[in-house]
Design a protein around this motif. Structure first.
Motif, mmCIF file in Angstrom:
data_model
loop_
_atom_site.group_PDB
_atom_site.id
_atom_site.type_symbol
_atom_site.label_atom_id
_atom_site.label_comp_id
_atom_site.label_asym_id
_atom_site.label_seq_id
_atom_site.Cartn_x
_atom_site.Cartn_y
_atom_site.Cartn_z
ATOM 1 N N LEU A 181 0.820 -1.206 0.000
ATOM 2 C CA LEU A 181 0.000 0.000 0.000
ATOM 3 C C LEU A 181 0.862 1.268 0.000
ATOM 4 O O LEU A 181 0.508 2.264 -0.626
ATOM 5 C CB LEU A 181 -0.952 -0.010 1.191
ATOM 6 N N PHE A 182 2.004 1.206 0.692
ATOM 7 C CA PHE A 182 2.926 2.344 0.645
ATOM 8 C C PHE A 182 3.437 2.531 -0.779
ATOM 9 O O PHE A 182 3.581 3.646 -1.258
ATOM 10 C CB PHE A 182 4.107 2.138 1.599
ATOM 11 N N LEU A 183 3.680 1.394 -1.434
ATOM 12 C CA LEU A 183 4.121 1.454 -2.827
ATOM 13 C C LEU A 183 3.036 2.095 -3.701
ATOM 14 O O LEU A 183 3.309 2.998 -4.499
ATOM 15 C CB LEU A 183 4.443 0.041 -3.321
ATOM 16 N N ALA A 184 1.791 1.642 -3.487
ATOM 17 C CA ALA A 184 0.669 2.198 -4.251
ATOM 18 C C ALA A 184 0.565 3.695 -4.017
ATOM 19 O O ALA A 184 0.362 4.492 -4.939
ATOM 20 C CB ALA A 184 -0.624 1.501 -3.834
ATOM 21 N N SER A 185 0.752 4.080 -2.752
ATOM 22 C CA SER A 185 0.662 5.498 -2.399
ATOM 23 C C SER A 185 1.747 6.299 -3.124
ATOM 24 O O SER A 185 1.485 7.388 -3.645
ATOM 25 C CB SER A 185 0.799 5.623 -0.881
ATOM 26 N N ASN A 237 -6.284 17.342 -9.656
ATOM 27 C CA ASN A 237 -6.033 15.979 -10.042
ATOM 28 C C ASN A 237 -6.209 15.191 -8.764
ATOM 29 O O ASN A 237 -5.619 15.513 -7.738
ATOM 30 C CB ASN A 237 -4.624 15.991 -10.661
ATOM 31 N N LYS A 238 -7.045 14.205 -8.815
ATOM 32 C CA LYS A 238 -7.471 13.491 -7.602
ATOM 33 C C LYS A 238 -6.436 12.499 -7.086
ATOM 34 O O LYS A 238 -6.587 11.947 -6.011
ATOM 35 C CB LYS A 238 -8.783 12.737 -7.885
ATOM 36 N N ALA A 239 -5.384 12.240 -7.873
ATOM 37 C CA ALA A 239 -4.438 11.186 -7.496
ATOM 38 C C ALA A 239 -3.818 11.441 -6.123
ATOM 39 O O ALA A 239 -3.567 10.506 -5.371
ATOM 40 C CB ALA A 239 -3.355 11.051 -8.554
ATOM 41 N N GLY A 240 -3.597 12.730 -5.793
ATOM 42 C CA GLY A 240 -3.013 13.054 -4.506
ATOM 43 C C GLY A 240 -3.885 12.574 -3.359
ATOM 44 O O GLY A 240 -3.404 11.981 -2.392
ATOM 45 N N LEU A 241 -5.192 12.808 -3.508
ATOM 46 C CA LEU A 241 -6.130 12.360 -2.477
ATOM 47 C C LEU A 241 -6.084 10.846 -2.340
ATOM 48 O O LEU A 241 -6.027 10.300 -1.244
ATOM 49 C CB LEU A 241 -7.535 12.830 -2.839
ATOM 50 N N TRP A 242 -6.063 10.153 -3.504
ATOM 51 C CA TRP A 242 -6.005 8.688 -3.456
ATOM 52 C C TRP A 242 -4.686 8.211 -2.845
ATOM 53 O O TRP A 242 -4.646 7.221 -2.115
ATOM 54 C CB TRP A 242 -6.217 8.084 -4.847
ATOM 55 N N GLY A 243 -3.637 8.919 -3.155
ATOM 56 C CA GLY A 243 -2.343 8.584 -2.556
ATOM 57 C C GLY A 243 -2.409 8.679 -1.047
ATOM 58 O O GLY A 243 -1.915 7.800 -0.330
ATOM 59 N N TYR A 244 -3.073 9.739 -0.574
ATOM 60 C CA TYR A 244 -3.192 9.917 0.871
ATOM 61 C C TYR A 244 -4.056 8.816 1.479
ATOM 62 O O TYR A 244 -3.706 8.241 2.511
ATOM 63 C CB TYR A 244 -3.786 11.291 1.187
ATOM 64 N N ILE A 245 -5.153 8.505 0.797
ATOM 65 C CA ILE A 245 -6.029 7.435 1.305
ATOM 66 C C ILE A 245 -5.267 6.120 1.383
ATOM 67 O O ILE A 245 -5.325 5.388 2.366
ATOM 68 C CB ILE A 245 -7.284 7.308 0.422
ATOM 69 N N ALA A 283 -2.101 5.807 1.765
ATOM 70 C CA ALA A 283 -1.154 5.896 2.879
ATOM 71 C C ALA A 283 -1.865 5.638 4.206
ATOM 72 O O ALA A 283 -1.322 4.971 5.094
ATOM 73 C CB ALA A 283 -0.486 7.267 2.888
ATOM 74 N N VAL A 284 -3.093 6.150 4.327
ATOM 75 C CA VAL A 284 -3.841 5.939 5.573
ATOM 76 C C VAL A 284 -4.150 4.458 5.766
ATOM 77 O O VAL A 284 -3.956 3.902 6.855
ATOM 78 C CB VAL A 284 -5.147 6.774 5.575
ATOM 79 N N ILE A 285 -4.598 3.789 4.682
ATOM 80 C CA ILE A 285 -4.909 2.356 4.810
ATOM 81 C C ILE A 285 -3.618 1.577 5.116
ATOM 82 O O ILE A 285 -3.612 0.660 5.935
ATOM 83 C CB ILE A 285 -5.581 1.824 3.540
ATOM 84 N N ILE A 345 7.099 7.195 10.783
ATOM 85 C CA ILE A 345 7.235 8.231 9.747
ATOM 86 C C ILE A 345 5.932 8.322 8.959
ATOM 87 O O ILE A 345 5.443 9.425 8.661
ATOM 88 C CB ILE A 345 8.428 7.932 8.812
ATOM 89 N N SER A 346 5.342 7.160 8.657
ATOM 90 C CA SER A 346 4.090 7.210 7.902
ATOM 91 C C SER A 346 2.979 7.830 8.751
ATOM 92 O O SER A 346 2.134 8.569 8.240
ATOM 93 C CB SER A 346 3.702 5.817 7.394
ATOM 94 N N LEU A 347 3.017 7.556 10.061
ATOM 95 C CA LEU A 347 2.032 8.176 10.959
ATOM 96 C C LEU A 347 2.186 9.705 10.938
ATOM 97 O O LEU A 347 1.207 10.450 10.805
ATOM 98 C CB LEU A 347 2.225 7.653 12.388
ATOM 99 N N ALA A 348 3.447 10.150 11.043
ATOM 100 C CA ALA A 348 3.699 11.589 11.031
ATOM 101 C C ALA A 348 3.226 12.202 9.719
ATOM 102 O O ALA A 348 2.627 13.279 9.691
ATOM 103 C CB ALA A 348 5.193 11.853 11.237
ATOM 104 N N PHE A 349 3.463 11.476 8.632
ATOM 105 C CA PHE A 349 3.022 11.970 7.330
ATOM 106 C C PHE A 349 1.503 12.102 7.283
ATOM 107 O O PHE A 349 0.965 13.119 6.838
ATOM 108 C CB PHE A 349 3.504 11.027 6.223
#
Lengths: 394, 558
Positions: free
Chosen positions: A15-19, A41-49, A51-53, A88-92
């Motif tokens: 999932l980090f890779l996908a993000s 461009n919505k990709a950023g939002l999906w990237g964040y989602i 990262a959250v998952i 680090i991912s939590l902080a992000f």
């Protein structure tokens, strides 16, 4: 249970890779205009989602392993380094919504992956706790510290983006050299992981008989072909003869791995330079040309202002409370303690320098990068090379 | 030094940059943007530069000097980890030899420079002391005038002040400026700003208390450092070590002989190698991994009704299982599990044999307590055995004399003299059979003997090593640490923000200042412009940066 935790970590990793990919698309992909005429461009939002998952999966790994092993999984190099990646991912995930900066994503996610991959190079099996570690303070002290370091790492990412954005890579300067050194280190880290995985898959092993630093006969196993042999080493099984032997005081096996990683990194690095005919920083630079330097400068300052109290609480204050209980004194100048203090002093100096004129922007970006190098030094070098009370943390 | 009167009527101390009340620049400064550090107040260090005291004050009040001290501490601290400090080298090693032996010439140099005891060296102490002084002076130099400036600040600010803020904007030609200001005020109230108004001008302020964070945390640090210093005073800090054998009790030093600790049992538990979860790790560790070190201890107190000189009577106060991470504590003392010794010799039992004397020795057995041997052993059949000399930890010294290293029976040797019934021990001319006995040692010291003493049995006990600690500095240090954390959080997680909106004959002037986190301030401005007709002000630093960059681009194109 235990296996399930590993599987959750795999899920998180992909999932980090996908993000990463999604954030890359958000920057390089096509933009379309919304009804208000804003380019989006919505990709950023999906990237964040994503990262959250990924974070949820990673935290699940953490909890499941905790239940399976019976203690918070922060007691050895594998567990701690993995926890750092997760932190680090939590902080992000916390900081991204404040600034909605996709560049932060595209740089942070690969670093998280790299750190988690690096962690898995250490023995991953469950280890029993030695008496000194059997305390609730293990949980409290280490988790707080790792979250603090995770937030400080975002400061590093901000600083790195800043430097790649503003430095002129067309001229050969010390600054270019500095950025190239950082990027080369990252590449060498990747090389280490790939080589380690590769030789592992090939089941490579060479065994030496040698004379150790105490003058005793001993045996050592190499997991990578020996370029450097141990002191007075005799190859007894497998592999090639080393080019030369190291003196007894040096851990030749580790040195060998370092040389392999360095060479591997160098090969990758040179290939990239030959292909693009410019510094690696210069290759990345066009990607970040839209970045507002002031914005990333503020992100990294903010990250450090948020992370510093957390790190101080976990890495010094909780550490002192626990040291008083376990080691009879709250402070004993153990190398790990000293390096936690050094980290604290460094970021304290950074925060004071931010008050001075001329220290915002580039200079402070260098400091952010250096700060994270100190954190990694304390994690890797102090644990593995400088022996001390914390060296159980292998 | 004369005070400076601003056109607004406020009297400022000599050396003020921006009027404390209206913000009008009182001194010419370079650049478009006012230096808002410490509100442009007159700081003692920036104002007086004459006397010796001024110079010392100015030196330590400088943040730059403070940063140098921090870096000096940082670098010296890290140097101390290059090689282990003296306290971490193997016990019993002579540092003068050890460092060179283990680390070569660099090790020797490290030792000669005193880096093996770096953290207690005079110059390291001096650095810490300078940090403390710098904390006090730098804080005082700033906090007092800053407090005055923030409490005397007026709502209506001088135009020169507003224009020279980093975030500044003008809203011209609004239909109804006053209505727009009302709307803006509502937005700001919802964002929890404190609003003050004066002559139709507005000051919205939030999080001022964050400004005191740095000073609070400096106070905490100073208390912490004072706490650390207190250790060097007598009675503040006890650091003792005691070995207690199983079944025995030892006095707890520092308690004035009033408390004793008894070791009921010492045990080491190992992890079960069959444990499924840890199997792989235990195998890799190559054997046993310790799960716990335990001393089952009893705390004893001298009973108060015992008269002086009478037999000591001890009463049990409490039992506690001392393990690592769980010391026994009482009255500020803590007893920690830090060390142990398994199988220390405690008792030897001996038999007597003879090939020449016709006597039944089958029941003849005696025990010697190696920690407290009797002088004389008398037997029913008339035999007497005397201990002439006892060496608990035997060694032949440099003068080739037998001696003992210490009182711990690690290598006991006993010189016995055996008096058979026909030899009178009291008679000065009488000589018994003298022999030296130890483990696998049995030597006659005066010719041939009729009797032989045989070592028939040994008993051993485990010994626990406890650290006795009392640290009266802990409360001070804890208070310091707590105050420090409070200040740090106060200064890091809240941000002082101010927004000025002034109505100048229908034109609204907007300015904003944030001590940190400009991003949030700008977001608040965006929120205002989203809800009113007032446009968002610009970040003059961004503008300047853009201009600079464009110039650069143009130059490159040429």
């Amino acid at each position: 249970m235990f296996e399930m935790s590993s599987n959750l970590m795999y899920v998180a990793f992909f999932l980090f890779l996908a993000s990463t990919v999604l954030f890359a698309v958000s920057i390089t992909g096509k933009k379309f205009k919304t009804r208000e005429g804003e380019e989006k461009n919505k990709a950023g939002l999906w990237g964040y989602i994503s990262a959250v998952i990924a974070l949820i999966a990673a935290v699940s790994y953490f909890i499941v392993r905790w239940i399976a092993v019976g203690h918070a999984p922060v007691s050895n190099m594998f567990e701690y380094t993995t926890a750092l990646g997760i932190a680090i991912s939590l902080a992000f995930v916390i900081i991204y919504p404040m600034y909605k900066n996709n560049y932060l994503g595209i740089f942070t996610m690969p670093i998280v992956m790299l750190i988690i991959a690096y962690a898995s190079m250490f023995p991953t099996e469950a280890q029993p706790l030695i008496p000194a570690l059997q305390s609730h303070w293990l949980t409290i002290h280490v988790i707080t510290t790792v979250i603090g370091q995770g937030i400080l790492a975002i400061g590093f990412v901000g600083g790195l983006i800043y430097l790649i954005r503003v430095i002129d890579f067309t001229k050969a300067t010390k600054k270019v050299l500095g950025v190239e050194f950082i990027l080369f280190s990252i590449i060498a880290g990747i090389a280490y992981i790939l080589l380690n995985v590769g030789f592992n898959l090939a089941d490579y092993e060479a065994t030496f008989e040698y004379t150790n630093e105490l003058g005793e006969e001993a045996q050592i196993d190499y997991t990578m072909p020996p370029l450097v042999g141990p002191n007075e080493g005799e190859l007894i099984s497998g592999g090639m003869n080393p080019l030369f032997n190291a003196p007894a005081i040096i851990a030749s096996g580790d040195l060998n791995v370092v040389i392999w990683s360095f060479l591997g990194g160098l090969v990758f690095y040179l290939i990239l330079r030959l292909l693009f005919r410019k510094p690696i920083g210069g290759i990345i630079q066009p990607l970040v040309k839209q970045v507002n330097p002031q914005a990333v400068d503020e992100i990294s300052y903010r990250a450090i202002a948020i992370g510093f109290p957390v790190f101080t609480l976990g890495g010094l204050i909780f550490a002192m409370i626990w040291a008083q209980i376990a080691w009879t004194r709250f402070w004993g100048w153990d190398p790990k303690e000293v390096w936690a203090l050094v980290t604290f002093l460094f970021y304290a100096a950074y925060l004071h320098l931010r008050l001075s004129r001329g220290w915002q922007g580039e200079k402070s970006a260098w400091l952010c990068v250096l700060g994270f190098i100190i954190i990694l030094f304390n994690l890797i070098f102090v644990n593995l090379v400088i022996a001390g009370l914390h060296s159980y943390a292998m | 030094m004369e005070k400076v009167k601003c056109e607004c009527g406020h009297v400022n101390p000599y050396g003020t940059y921006l009027c404390e009340s209206c913000g009008k620049p009182l001194k010419e400064e370079k650049g478009k943007i006012a230096n808002m550090r410490y509100e442009g107040v007159a700081r003692r260090s920036q104002t007086y530069k004459k006397s010796m005291i001024d110079r010392v004050w100015n030196f330590f009040s400088s943040v730059k000097v403070g940063i140098w001290i921090i870096f000096a501490l940082l670098i010296t601290s890290s140097l101390g980890t290059v090689f282990p400090q003296e306290m971490y080298i193997p016990p019993g090693e002579n540092p003068a030899i050890y460092y060179e032996q283990a680390y070569g010439t660099i090790g020797l140099l490290y030792y000669q420079l005193g880096f093996h005891n770096l953290y207690s060296s005079w110059w390291y102490m001096l650095l810490i002391a300078s940090l403390g002084i710098s904390l006090v002076i730098a804080s005082l130099d700033r906090v007092v005038p800053l407090y005055r400036a923030l409490s005397t600040q007026r709502v209506t600010r001088h135009e020169g002040f507003l224009k020279r803020q980093r975030v500044f904007g003008e809203a011209e030609g609004l239909d109804d400026p006053e209505a727009e200001m009302k709307k803006a005020e509502k937005v700001l109230r919802e964002k929890k700003y404190k609003i003050r108004k004066e002559n139709g001008n507005l000051l919205a302020e939030k999080g001022r208390f964050a400004r005191w964070g740095p000073y609070v945390n400096h106070v905490g640090l100073i208390i912490f450092l004072i706490g650390g210093m207190l250790r060097f005073f007598p009675e503040m800090y006890t650091d003792e070590h005691v070995w207690v054998r199983e079944g025995e009790q030892e006095v707890i030093s520092g308690t004035g002989g009033n408390y004793f600790v008894r070791n009921n049992e010492f045990a080491i538990d190992l992890y079960d190698e069959e444990n499924e979860m840890f199997e792989a790790a235990l195998e890799r560790a190559g054997g046993s991994v310790v799960e716990s070190f335990r001393t089952s201890a009893t705390l004893l107190k001298r009973s108060s009704n015992g008269t002086v000189g009478s037999e000591t009577e001890l009463e049990e106060v409490k039992d506690h299982e001392i393990i690592v991470n769980d010391p026994l504590t009482f009255e500020g003392f803590s007893l920690y599990q830090v060390d142990y010794k398994l199988n220390e010799l405690s008792t030897f039992s001996f038999t007597l044999e003879s090939e020449t004397v016709d006597e039944d020795f089958s029941d003849f057995i005696f025990e010697v307590d190696l920690n407290d041997p009797q002088k004389l052993y008398e037997f029913e059949n008339g035999y007497e055995i005397e201990i002439l000399e006892y060496f608990p930890n035997f060694l032949i010294d440099d003068n080739r004399e037998p001696t003992t290293i210490n009182r711990i029976p690690d290598n006991p040797r006993i010189i016995f003299e055996v008096f058979p019934p026909d030899v009178d021990r009291e008679d000065e001319n009488a000589e018994g059979e003298i022999s030296l006995i130890g483990i696998q040692v049995n030597e006659s010291l005066n010719g041939d003997h009729d009797h032989t003493i045989r070592l028939a049995g040994v008993e051993m006990v485990d010994v626990t090593g406890l650290t006795i600690r009392k640290d009266r500095t802990l409360p001070v240090i804890s208070v310091g640490a707590i105050i420090f954390m409070i200040g740090l959080i106060q200064g890091s997680y809240w941000h002082h923000r101010r927004i000025w909106i002034q109505n100048r004959e229908g034109t609204l002037l907007l300015a904003g200042h944030a001590n940190k986190n400009w991003h949030a301030l700008k977001k608040d401005f965006s929120l205002i412009s989203a809800n009113t007709q007032i446009p968002s002000p610009v970040d003059q630093l961004d503008e300047a940066a853009k201009e600079k960059e464009n110039e650069g681009v143009n130059q490159n194109n040429v």
